[in-house]
Design a protein around this motif. Structure first.
Motif, PDB file in Angstrom:
ATOM      1  N   SER A  90      37.065  45.941  24.596  1.00  0.00           N
ATOM      2  CA  SER A  90      37.770  46.785  23.647  1.00  0.00           C
ATOM      3  C   SER A  90      38.738  47.905  24.216  1.00  0.00           C
ATOM      4  CB  SER A  90      36.673  47.421  22.526  1.00  0.00           C
ATOM      5  OG  SER A  90      36.000  48.368  23.343  1.00  0.00           O
ATOM      6  N   CYS A  91      38.811  47.648  25.365  1.00  0.00           N
ATOM      7  CA  CYS A  91      39.798  48.685  26.024  1.00  0.00           C
ATOM      8  C   CYS A  91      41.188  48.509  25.529  1.00  0.00           C
ATOM      9  CB  CYS A  91      39.628  48.655  27.655  1.00  0.00           C
ATOM     10  SG  CYS A  91      40.804  49.793  28.391  1.00  0.00           S
ATOM     11  N   ALA A  92      41.891  49.883  25.150  1.00  0.00           N
ATOM     12  CA  ALA A  92      43.361  49.810  24.699  1.00  0.00           C
ATOM     13  C   ALA A  92      43.975  51.046  25.516  1.00  0.00           C
ATOM     14  CB  ALA A  92      43.394  50.051  23.498  1.00  0.00           C
ATOM     15  N   ALA A  93      43.580  51.366  26.531  1.00  0.00           N
ATOM     16  CA  ALA A  93      43.848  52.561  27.432  1.00  0.00           C
ATOM     17  C   ALA A  93      45.333  52.561  27.919  1.00  0.00           C
ATOM     18  CB  ALA A  93      42.919  52.814  28.449  1.00  0.00           C
ATOM     19  N   CYS A  94      45.883  51.296  28.042  1.00  0.00           N
ATOM     20  CA  CYS A  94      47.244  50.977  28.438  1.00  0.00           C
ATOM     21  C   CYS A  94      47.948  50.092  27.642  1.00  0.00           C
ATOM     22  CB  CYS A  94      47.436  50.816  30.066  1.00  0.00           C
ATOM     23  SG  CYS A  94      47.415  48.859  30.360  1.00  0.00           S
ATOM     24  N   ARG A  95      49.193  50.084  27.740  1.00  0.00           N
ATOM     25  CA  ARG A  95      49.946  49.196  26.893  1.00  0.00           C
ATOM     26  C   ARG A  95      49.720  47.619  26.888  1.00  0.00           C
ATOM     27  NH1 ARG A  95      52.989  50.703  31.120  1.00  0.00           N
ATOM     28  NH2 ARG A  95      53.956  52.626  30.289  1.00  0.00           N
ATOM     29  N   LEU A  96      49.225  47.300  28.329  1.00  0.00           N
ATOM     30  CA  LEU A  96      48.902  45.856  28.256  1.00  0.00           C
ATOM     31  C   LEU A  96      47.859  45.340  27.110  1.00  0.00           C
ATOM     32  CD1 LEU A  96      48.681  45.456  32.360  1.00  0.00           C
ATOM     33  CD2 LEU A  96      50.654  45.129  30.619  1.00  0.00           C
ATOM     34  N   ALA A  97      47.219  46.048  26.560  1.00  0.00           N
ATOM     35  CA  ALA A  97      46.219  45.762  25.488  1.00  0.00           C
ATOM     36  C   ALA A  97      47.115  44.883  24.598  1.00  0.00           C
ATOM     37  CB  ALA A  97      45.586  46.915  24.989  1.00  0.00           C
ATOM     38  N   GLU A  98      48.486  45.493  24.225  1.00  0.00           N
ATOM     39  CA  GLU A  98      49.052  44.959  22.932  1.00  0.00           C
ATOM     40  C   GLU A  98      49.268  43.482  23.128  1.00  0.00           C
ATOM     41  OE1 GLU A  98      52.660  47.281  23.071  1.00  0.00           O
ATOM     42  OE2 GLU A  98      51.497  49.251  23.130  1.00  0.00           O
ATOM     43  N   GLY A  99      49.473  42.861  24.415  1.00  0.00           N
ATOM     44  CA  GLY A  99      50.006  41.571  24.581  1.00  0.00           C
ATOM     45  C   GLY A  99      49.015  40.499  24.908  1.00  0.00           C
ATOM     46  N   ARG A 100      47.820  41.106  25.251  1.00  0.00           N
ATOM     47  CA  ARG A 100      46.635  40.184  25.869  1.00  0.00           C
ATOM     48  C   ARG A 100      45.961  39.220  24.851  1.00  0.00           C
ATOM     49  NH1 ARG A 100      42.688  45.142  25.952  1.00  0.00           N
ATOM     50  NH2 ARG A 100      41.614  45.005  24.227  1.00  0.00           N
ATOM     51  N   THR A 101      45.390  38.279  25.055  1.00  0.00           N
ATOM     52  CA  THR A 101      44.555  37.320  24.214  1.00  0.00           C
ATOM     53  C   THR A 101      43.322  38.112  24.512  1.00  0.00           C
ATOM     54  OG1 THR A 101      45.737  35.372  24.797  1.00  0.00           O
ATOM     55  CG2 THR A 101      43.616  35.265  23.591  1.00  0.00           C
ATOM     56  N   ILE A 118      43.184  43.989  39.627  1.00  0.00           N
ATOM     57  CA  ILE A 118      43.686  45.305  39.653  1.00  0.00           C
ATOM     58  C   ILE A 118      43.786  45.656  37.988  1.00  0.00           C
ATOM     59  CG2 ILE A 118      45.571  47.083  39.682  1.00  0.00           C
ATOM     60  CD1 ILE A 118      44.274  46.703  42.157  1.00  0.00           C
ATOM     61  N   VAL A 119      44.565  44.923  37.304  1.00  0.00           N
ATOM     62  CA  VAL A 119      44.308  45.230  35.688  1.00  0.00           C
ATOM     63  C   VAL A 119      43.857  43.983  34.940  1.00  0.00           C
ATOM     64  CG1 VAL A 119      46.742  46.477  35.730  1.00  0.00           C
ATOM     65  CG2 VAL A 119      46.889  43.941  35.316  1.00  0.00           C
ATOM     66  N   LYS A 120      43.147  44.118  34.122  1.00  0.00           N
ATOM     67  CA  LYS A 120      42.321  43.276  33.444  1.00  0.00           C
ATOM     68  C   LYS A 120      42.813  42.601  31.952  1.00  0.00           C
ATOM     69  CE  LYS A 120      38.787  44.860  36.066  1.00  0.00           C
ATOM     70  NZ  LYS A 120      39.109  44.692  37.363  1.00  0.00           N
ATOM     71  N   CYS A 121      44.150  42.917  31.940  1.00  0.00           N
ATOM     72  CA  CYS A 121      44.977  42.335  30.833  1.00  0.00           C
ATOM     73  C   CYS A 121      46.181  41.721  31.453  1.00  0.00           C
ATOM     74  CB  CYS A 121      45.279  43.394  29.572  1.00  0.00           C
ATOM     75  SG  CYS A 121      43.708  43.993  28.944  1.00  0.00           S
ATOM     76  N   ARG A 122      46.652  40.553  30.637  1.00  0.00           N
ATOM     77  CA  ARG A 122      47.929  39.878  31.437  1.00  0.00           C
ATOM     78  C   ARG A 122      49.122  40.787  30.973  1.00  0.00           C
ATOM     79  NH1 ARG A 122      50.967  34.563  28.978  1.00  0.00           N
ATOM     80  NH2 ARG A 122      52.033  34.274  30.845  1.00  0.00           N
ATOM     81  N   LYS A 124      46.871  52.527  37.361  1.00  0.00           N
ATOM     82  CA  LYS A 124      46.065  53.720  37.712  1.00  0.00           C
ATOM     83  C   LYS A 124      45.093  53.670  36.321  1.00  0.00           C
ATOM     84  CE  LYS A 124      46.421  58.677  38.029  1.00  0.00           C
ATOM     85  NZ  LYS A 124      47.078  59.681  37.880  1.00  0.00           N
ATOM     86  N   ALA A 125      45.558  53.541  35.179  1.00  0.00           N
ATOM     87  CA  ALA A 125      44.590  53.397  34.030  1.00  0.00           C
ATOM     88  C   ALA A 125      43.557  52.528  34.177  1.00  0.00           C
ATOM     89  CB  ALA A 125      45.380  53.262  32.582  1.00  0.00           C
ATOM     90  N   CYS A 126      43.639  51.186  34.445  1.00  0.00           N
ATOM     91  CA  CYS A 126      42.810  50.147  34.633  1.00  0.00           C
ATOM     92  C   CYS A 126      41.641  50.367  36.030  1.00  0.00           C
ATOM     93  CB  CYS A 126      43.429  48.860  34.533  1.00  0.00           C
ATOM     94  SG  CYS A 126      42.299  47.681  34.110  1.00  0.00           S
ATOM     95  N   THR A 127      42.210  50.541  37.029  1.00  0.00           N
ATOM     96  CA  THR A 127      41.310  50.734  38.256  1.00  0.00           C
ATOM     97  C   THR A 127      40.413  52.017  37.919  1.00  0.00           C
ATOM     98  OG1 THR A 127      43.142  52.107  39.386  1.00  0.00           O
ATOM     99  CG2 THR A 127      43.091  49.745  39.957  1.00  0.00           C
ATOM    100  N   ARG A 129      39.180  53.175  35.155  1.00  0.00           N
ATOM    101  CA  ARG A 129      38.213  52.841  34.160  1.00  0.00           C
ATOM    102  C   ARG A 129      37.312  51.823  34.983  1.00  0.00           C
ATOM    103  NH1 ARG A 129      42.013  54.883  31.650  1.00  0.00           N
ATOM    104  NH2 ARG A 129      41.790  56.168  29.815  1.00  0.00           N
ATOM    105  N   TRP A 130      37.783  50.702  35.319  1.00  0.00           N
ATOM    106  CA  TRP A 130      37.068  49.681  35.537  1.00  0.00           C
ATOM    107  C   TRP A 130      36.836  49.068  36.915  1.00  0.00           C
ATOM    108  CZ3 TRP A 130      34.902  49.723  31.061  1.00  0.00           C
ATOM    109  CH2 TRP A 130      35.626  50.105  29.936  1.00  0.00           C
ATOM    110  N   LEU A 131      37.843  49.017  37.767  1.00  0.00           N
ATOM    111  CA  LEU A 131      37.574  48.493  39.024  1.00  0.00           C
ATOM    112  C   LEU A 131      36.989  49.393  40.135  1.00  0.00           C
ATOM    113  CD1 LEU A 131      38.395  46.284  41.230  1.00  0.00           C
ATOM    114  CD2 LEU A 131      40.367  47.520  41.796  1.00  0.00           C
TER     115      LEU A 131
END
Ligand code: SF4
Length: 205
Positions: free
Chosen positions: A12-23, A81-85, A98-101, A103-105
């Motif tokens: 449910s991560c929405a910490a960066c703009r990549l959340a908007e376009g991912r499936t 590095i990032v979990k969303c496409r 930076k946001a993704c690593t 939090r998650w990596l």
């Protein structure tokens, strides 16, 4: 905390703009106690669709590289590095990485605790080296990140665009690189020992 819990949190991560376009969020997968971890750049179209890392053409080539080197995919852990496409498969922006690593990596690495990390491509290499280094210069060299051995290699997508197996080609260098990774893994004390295979000079993939 374990990887399954961390993966569940990431969905449910929405910490960066990549959340908007991912499936869907594409979390890492593989052996939770792996000695060897691969870190790519980010999910592509197929990964975004299936929700699994490295399942597209580049992932299939990575499978072949591992198989040729005698490293079962089931023994390694593979993540990005990032979990969303990123839209249109663009390179992740520095604030997204930076946001993704953060939090998650970093937490994936803490939980898996690999002995060797292989960043695939320049974006992943930059995270572990702490600076931009062309992948042509970074690959084939050992570095250290928080006490963990790091050995950057070309991203398999780059090899798909450069299919030559000639001496000195990216594919040929990758073949030497994966065998170097295997050699070092086998020289380290367990987690687990495997048999040594002679270094072949010709790519098998
Ligand atoms: S790319 Fe990473 S930080 Fe950005 S929304 Fe996806 S999981 Fe969260």
């Amino acid at each position: 905390m374990n990887l399954e819990l961390l993966k569940a949190q990431a969905q449910s991560c929405a910490a960066c703009r990549l959340a908007e376009g991912r499936t869907q969020v594409v979390f890492g997968e593989g052996n939770p106690d792996a000695r060897l971890m691969f870190v790519g750049e980010g999910p592509g179209e197929e990964e975004d669709r299936q929700g699994r890392p490295f399942v597209g053409k580049a992932g299939q080539l990575l499978d072949k590289i591992l198989e040729a080197a005698g490293i079962p995919r089931g023994e390694v852990y593979i993540t990005n590095i990032v979990k969303c496409r990123p839209p249109n498969n663009r390179t992740p922006l520095p604030d997204e990485a930076k946001a993704c690593t953060g939090r998650w990596l970093v937490r994936e690495i803490e939980l898996v605790s690999p002995q060797v990390i292989v960043p695939l491509g320049a974006v992943a290499a930059e995270f572990f080296l702490g600076e931009k280094v062309p992948i042509t210069k970074a690959r084939g060299n050992w570095y250290e990140w928080h006490g963990i051995r790091v050995f950057p290699m070309f991203h398999p997508a780059y090899l798909l665009r450069n299919p030559s197996r000639a001496p000195g080609s990216p594919k040929h260098l990758t073949w030497l690189d994966i065998q170097e990774v295997k050699r070092v893994l086998e020289s380290l004390p367990p987690k687990e020992k495997r048999g040594v295979r002679a270094v072949n000079q010709e790519p098998l993939f």
